[in-house]
Design a protein around this motif. Structure first.
Motif, PDB file in Angstrom:
ATOM      1  N   SER A 210      43.790  41.216  43.482  1.00 46.06           N
ATOM      2  CA  SER A 210      42.604  40.528  44.013  1.00 46.06           C
ATOM      3  C   SER A 210      42.304  40.985  45.437  1.00 46.06           C
ATOM      4  N   TYR A 211      43.352  41.071  46.266  1.00 46.57           N
ATOM      5  CA  TYR A 211      43.173  41.537  47.648  1.00 46.57           C
ATOM      6  C   TYR A 211      42.638  42.966  47.670  1.00 46.57           C
ATOM      7  N   LEU A 212      43.212  43.831  46.823  1.00 47.88           N
ATOM      8  CA  LEU A 212      42.773  45.229  46.784  1.00 47.88           C
ATOM      9  C   LEU A 212      41.316  45.329  46.345  1.00 47.88           C
ATOM     10  N   ALA A 213      40.938  44.566  45.315  1.00 47.39           N
ATOM     11  CA  ALA A 213      39.561  44.615  44.818  1.00 47.39           C
ATOM     12  C   ALA A 213      38.567  44.167  45.884  1.00 47.39           C
ATOM     13  N   HIS A 214      38.879  43.083  46.603  1.00 42.55           N
ATOM     14  CA  HIS A 214      37.969  42.603  47.649  1.00 42.55           C
ATOM     15  C   HIS A 214      37.895  43.593  48.819  1.00 42.55           C
ATOM     16  N   LYS A 215      39.016  44.206  49.137  1.00 49.83           N
ATOM     17  CA  LYS A 215      39.035  45.189  50.226  1.00 49.83           C
ATOM     18  C   LYS A 215      38.188  46.408  49.870  1.00 49.83           C
ATOM     19  N   ILE A 216      38.382  46.930  48.671  1.00 50.10           N
ATOM     20  CA  ILE A 216      37.627  48.111  48.235  1.00 50.10           C
ATOM     21  C   ILE A 216      36.145  47.790  48.127  1.00 50.10           C
ATOM     22  N   PHE A 217      35.825  46.578  47.703  1.00 57.77           N
ATOM     23  CA  PHE A 217      34.429  46.166  47.575  1.00 57.77           C
ATOM     24  C   PHE A 217      33.719  46.226  48.925  1.00 57.77           C
ATOM     25  N   THR A 218      34.418  45.837  49.977  1.00 52.05           N
ATOM     26  CA  THR A 218      33.807  45.863  51.314  1.00 52.05           C
ATOM     27  C   THR A 218      33.733  47.275  51.891  1.00 52.05           C
TER      28      THR A 218
ATOM     29  N   GLU B 278      35.976  54.931  41.651  1.00 53.21           N
ATOM     30  CA  GLU B 278      37.294  54.309  41.826  1.00 53.21           C
ATOM     31  C   GLU B 278      37.171  52.823  42.142  1.00 53.21           C
ATOM     32  N   SER B 279      36.202  52.483  42.983  1.00 54.92           N
ATOM     33  CA  SER B 279      35.993  51.073  43.349  1.00 54.92           C
ATOM     34  C   SER B 279      35.632  50.246  42.121  1.00 54.92           C
ATOM     35  N   CYS B 280      34.731  50.789  41.298  1.00 52.82           N
ATOM     36  CA  CYS B 280      34.304  50.059  40.102  1.00 52.82           C
ATOM     37  C   CYS B 280      35.474  49.843  39.145  1.00 52.82           C
ATOM     38  N   CYS B 281      36.354  50.840  39.029  1.00 51.98           N
ATOM     39  CA  CYS B 281      37.511  50.685  38.130  1.00 51.98           C
ATOM     40  C   CYS B 281      38.495  49.655  38.660  1.00 51.98           C
ATOM     41  N   ILE B 282      38.673  49.623  39.971  1.00 53.05           N
ATOM     42  CA  ILE B 282      39.578  48.623  40.566  1.00 53.05           C
ATOM     43  C   ILE B 282      39.050  47.215  40.306  1.00 53.05           C
ATOM     44  N   ILE B 283      37.749  47.025  40.536  1.00 56.19           N
ATOM     45  CA  ILE B 283      37.143  45.708  40.306  1.00 56.19           C
ATOM     46  C   ILE B 283      37.173  45.369  38.818  1.00 56.19           C
ATOM     47  N   GLY B 284      36.967  46.379  37.964  1.00 54.96           N
ATOM     48  CA  GLY B 284      37.064  46.154  36.519  1.00 54.96           C
ATOM     49  C   GLY B 284      38.451  45.711  36.109  1.00 54.96           C
ATOM     50  N   ASN B 285      39.483  46.320  36.688  1.00 56.85           N
ATOM     51  CA  ASN B 285      40.858  45.900  36.407  1.00 56.85           C
ATOM     52  C   ASN B 285      41.101  44.459  36.854  1.00 56.85           C
ATOM     53  N   TYR B 286      40.524  44.104  37.985  1.00 59.59           N
ATOM     54  CA  TYR B 286      40.678  42.741  38.523  1.00 59.59           C
ATOM     55  C   TYR B 286      40.110  41.715  37.521  1.00 59.59           C
ATOM     56  N   TYR B 287      38.903  41.979  37.016  1.00 57.25           N
ATOM     57  CA  TYR B 287      38.297  41.049  36.055  1.00 57.25           C
ATOM     58  C   TYR B 287      39.032  41.068  34.720  1.00 57.25           C
ATOM     59  N   SER B 288      39.550  42.224  34.335  1.00 58.74           N
ATOM     60  CA  SER B 288      40.308  42.297  33.076  1.00 58.74           C
ATOM     61  C   SER B 288      41.560  41.449  33.148  1.00 58.74           C
ATOM     62  N   LEU B 289      42.268  41.504  34.273  1.00 59.78           N
ATOM     63  CA  LEU B 289      43.478  40.703  34.424  1.00 59.78           C
ATOM     64  C   LEU B 289      43.158  39.211  34.388  1.00 59.78           C
ATOM     65  N   LYS B 290      41.963  38.849  34.834  1.00 57.47           N
ATOM     66  CA  LYS B 290      41.523  37.450  34.775  1.00 57.47           C
ATOM     67  C   LYS B 290      41.045  37.059  33.386  1.00 57.47           C
ATOM     68  N   GLY B 291      40.950  38.032  32.465  1.00 59.71           N
ATOM     69  CA  GLY B 291      40.475  37.744  31.116  1.00 59.71           C
ATOM     70  C   GLY B 291      38.975  37.754  30.975  1.00 59.71           C
ATOM     71  N   GLU B 292      38.257  38.188  32.002  1.00 59.18           N
ATOM     72  CA  GLU B 292      36.792  38.238  31.962  1.00 59.18           C
ATOM     73  C   GLU B 292      36.369  39.645  31.529  1.00 59.18           C
ATOM     74  N   HIS B 293      36.471  39.915  30.235  1.00 61.43           N
ATOM     75  CA  HIS B 293      36.311  41.267  29.729  1.00 61.43           C
ATOM     76  C   HIS B 293      34.861  41.761  29.804  1.00 61.43           C
ATOM     77  N   GLU B 294      33.892  40.853  29.674  1.00 62.37           N
ATOM     78  CA  GLU B 294      32.485  41.281  29.786  1.00 62.37           C
ATOM     79  C   GLU B 294      32.192  41.816  31.179  1.00 62.37           C
ATOM     80  N   LYS B 295      32.665  41.116  32.210  1.00 67.02           N
ATOM     81  CA  LYS B 295      32.463  41.593  33.583  1.00 67.02           C
ATOM     82  C   LYS B 295      33.218  42.894  33.821  1.00 67.02           C
ATOM     83  N   SER B 296      34.409  42.977  33.246  1.00 67.70           N
ATOM     84  CA  SER B 296      35.203  44.183  33.393  1.00 67.70           C
ATOM     85  C   SER B 296      34.458  45.392  32.833  1.00 67.70           C
ATOM     86  N   ILE B 297      33.895  45.247  31.638  1.00 70.95           N
ATOM     87  CA  ILE B 297      33.144  46.340  31.018  1.00 70.95           C
ATOM     88  C   ILE B 297      31.932  46.703  31.857  1.00 70.95           C
TER      89      ILE B 297
END
Length: 577
Positions: free
Chosen positions: A323-331, A338-357
């Motif tokens: 979560s920290y890495l995703a927010h840091k990369i987003f800023t 690479e940023s999009c994949c990191i954020i996608g991984n973050y949402y996938s780990l949360k179980g939000e697969h639609e956002k991840s895709i």
């Protein structure tokens, strides 16, 4: 002049020559290696930074051999070519064209140089046309409705560029940069063998263009091809061989080469990142984490390669760090693949697969050839049970890189879900060939052999044994081996594996259904073998569980004590816990 000073001066000149021709990626790579060379000059070593001698803990921890601090005598044979400055007459045109080029107005840049005959001008004109064709191709691809669908859209400038560059090569008027572009054009057209020949000519003539080495690397898909290259002996060749060893899965050799290069380019973030990739391939996630933490301290605004770090955090389920890495990369820069994949991984780990895709698709819009995004989006479609879309994504990944074991594994999973075990086995075998140290792949193949359609239990046993030898992190294989041997009537072998599984669970302080199953089998087996004392030990542990397990243990214990026939009878209900 010392070897380090020679490397530094060669790279400094290369930075100017590469950037002057619009090869910004190669120029950046060369500039980073300039900074990475440790020299004794005080003005060159920034104060109060990691560039002070002995400050890097990662190098102390993971360097396995003593590495010479300078290249071995005789390593560098090539001298730095002084590129002929042929723009004295038309320099103003070149400056204007370069300014258009830097603003991504590629056709305007090419138009300005249409009548210029200098080598630099010809290269920039041709390179501008190539990038204009690539830009248009990407725009047309984005307009395709199905973002996963294959497209026959091509760069329309390739035919013209191939004809012109081929003519220049035949009459000897092409320079190393033109050869690089010619190789790139041939690669895009699918003429891989000829592209390799041209790129080898380019790097032999001008070894400091890392972009040319990278294109050559992408065409090096086997050891036979690598051995066929006739490369001049130069220290840049060592970077290429290290990367080639890494891509060809000769991991320990790649690591040794990077450690050697680190003796010269002591502060190279590029080398650290490559070492992290090697450790990732070796399933050494702790080492990967340590290296990326070091990289983050060295370059806090780095985005490149950080998606690999997010993969490790995802596998280890480190949700807070991810979560920290995703927010840091987003800023820092949210519009990089690479940023999009990191954020996608973050949402996938949360179980939000639609956002991840959604974020993985955004990464593909930014770079259609971004391998990691194709593989990860396939994983998400598997989670959402959209098997057709998952298969298409995985196929796009293996088209881009036949060495991506994750995509082959994903295809195996997809066909297993479709109850097509022979197809699944084909893809699982591909994945374990590419990554034989990953226990998860062996377990997946074993489960496929174990399926109702196949019931090839002996093959399943072999795969589970390979998983155990690969340090089965999922803690599945030993229990499966015990159950399969029990099913085949091999109780001694089953007891052996159940005992090993029990020892592992005790060492890791784990409990669960596997422990109950192991205790029950071992208690019964020891009773049948008249090992009553050992059977009592397993029964005693079994009694610690409430519910139906407790009643089974009491019944079994009564039977054991009645068979022992010695000493006063003790009711199982009062057996000491």
């Amino acid at each position: 002049m010392s070897s380090k000073e020679s490397c530094r001066d060669e790279l400094r000149l290369a930075v100017r020559q590469l950037s002057d021709r619009g090869l910004s990626s190669a120029a950046t790579w060369a500039a980073e290696q300039v900074v990475a060379i440790e020299l004794d000059d005080l003005h060159f070593t920034p104060s109060n930074t990691r560039f002070q001698s002995g400050s890097s803990s990662i190098r102390r921890r993971y360097r396995t051999n003593e590495i010479a601090s300078t290249p071995t005598a005789g390593v560098s044979y090539a001298s730095t070519p002084v590129m002929e400055e042929d723009e004295l007459v038309n320099g103003d045109f070149y400056v204007l064209a370069k300014l258009y080029f830097d603003r991504r107005e590629y056709r305007r840049a090419a138009h300005v140089l249409r009548d210029q005959m200098g080598k630099k001008s010809i290269f920039l004109r041709c390179y501008s046309l190539f990038l204009a064709g690539e830009k248009r191709k990407e725009e047309e691809m984005i307009e395709v409705e199905d973002s996963l669908g294959k497209s026959d859209i091509v760069n329309r400038e390739l035919v013209y560029l191939e004809r012109e560059l081929s003519t220049m090569r035949k009459n000897g008027s092409i320079d190393p940069f033109g050869l690089y572009l010619y190789g790139l054009v041939l690669k895009e057209k699918g003429s891989e063998s000829m592209a390799r020949t041209i790129l080898v000519e380019s790097v032999n003539s001008y070894p400091w263009n890392w972009s040319a080495w990278s294109e050559l690397l992408s065409l090096c898909t086997s050891m036979d091809i690598l051995r066929g290259f006739s490369l001049k002996n130069h220290w840049m060749k060592e970077f290429f061989l290290a990367a080639a060893s890494q891509d060809l899965r000769i991991h320990h050799e790649a690591l040794a080469k990077y450690e050697y290069l680190q003796g010269i380019f002591i502060y190279s973030n590029y080398i650290l990142a490559q070492m992290a990739k090697v450790h990732y391939s070796l399933i050494e996630f702790e080492a990967v984490e340590v290296i990326f933490e070091e990289l983050s301290r060295n370059d806090p605004y780095r985005v490149e390669d950080m998606d690999l770090y997010s993969n490790v955090l995802y596998v280890k389920e480190c949700s807070s760090v991810l979560s920290y890495l995703a927010h840091k990369i987003f800023t820092i820069d949210k519009y990089k693949p690479e940023s999009c994949c990191i954020i996608g991984n973050y949402y996938s780990l949360k179980g939000e697969h639609e956002k991840s895709i959604l974020y993985f698709k955004r990464a593909l819009k930014l770079n259609r050839k971004y391998l990691s995004a194709w593989t990860l989006i396939g994983h998400e479609y598997i989670e959402m049970k959209n098997i057709a879309a998952a298969i298409e994504a995985y196929r796009r990944a293996v088209d881009l890189s036949p060495c991506d074991y994750r995509a082959w594994y994903g295809l195996g999973q997809a066909y297993e879900i479709l109850t097509m075990p022979f197809y699944a086995l084909y893809y699982f075998r591909k994945s374990v060939f590419l990554q034989p140290r990953d226990s998860r792949l062996w377990i997946a193949m074993a489960q496929c052999y174990e399926s109702e359609q196949l019931r090839m239990l002996e093959m399943a046993i072999k795969c589970y044994k390979r998983a155990v030898s690969c340090n089965d992190r999922e803690a599945i294989a030993l229990n499966k081996l015990g159950n399969l041997h029990r099913e085949l009537g091999r109780n001694e072998e089953a007891a052996f594996f159940f005992k090993r599984d029990l020892e592992r669970m005790d060492a890791e302080e784990r409990e669960g259904p596997n422990m109950i199953e192991a205790l029950m089998f071992l208690a019964t087996h020891c009773r049948d073998q008249h090992k009553f004392e050992e059977a009592e030990v397993y029964c005693t542990r079994y009694l610690e569980y409430n519910g139906p397990e407790n009643e089974k243990a009491k019944s079994l214990l009564r039977g054991i004590r009645s068979k022992q026939g010695d000493g006063p009878s003790m009711d199982a209900d009062h057996f000491p816990l």
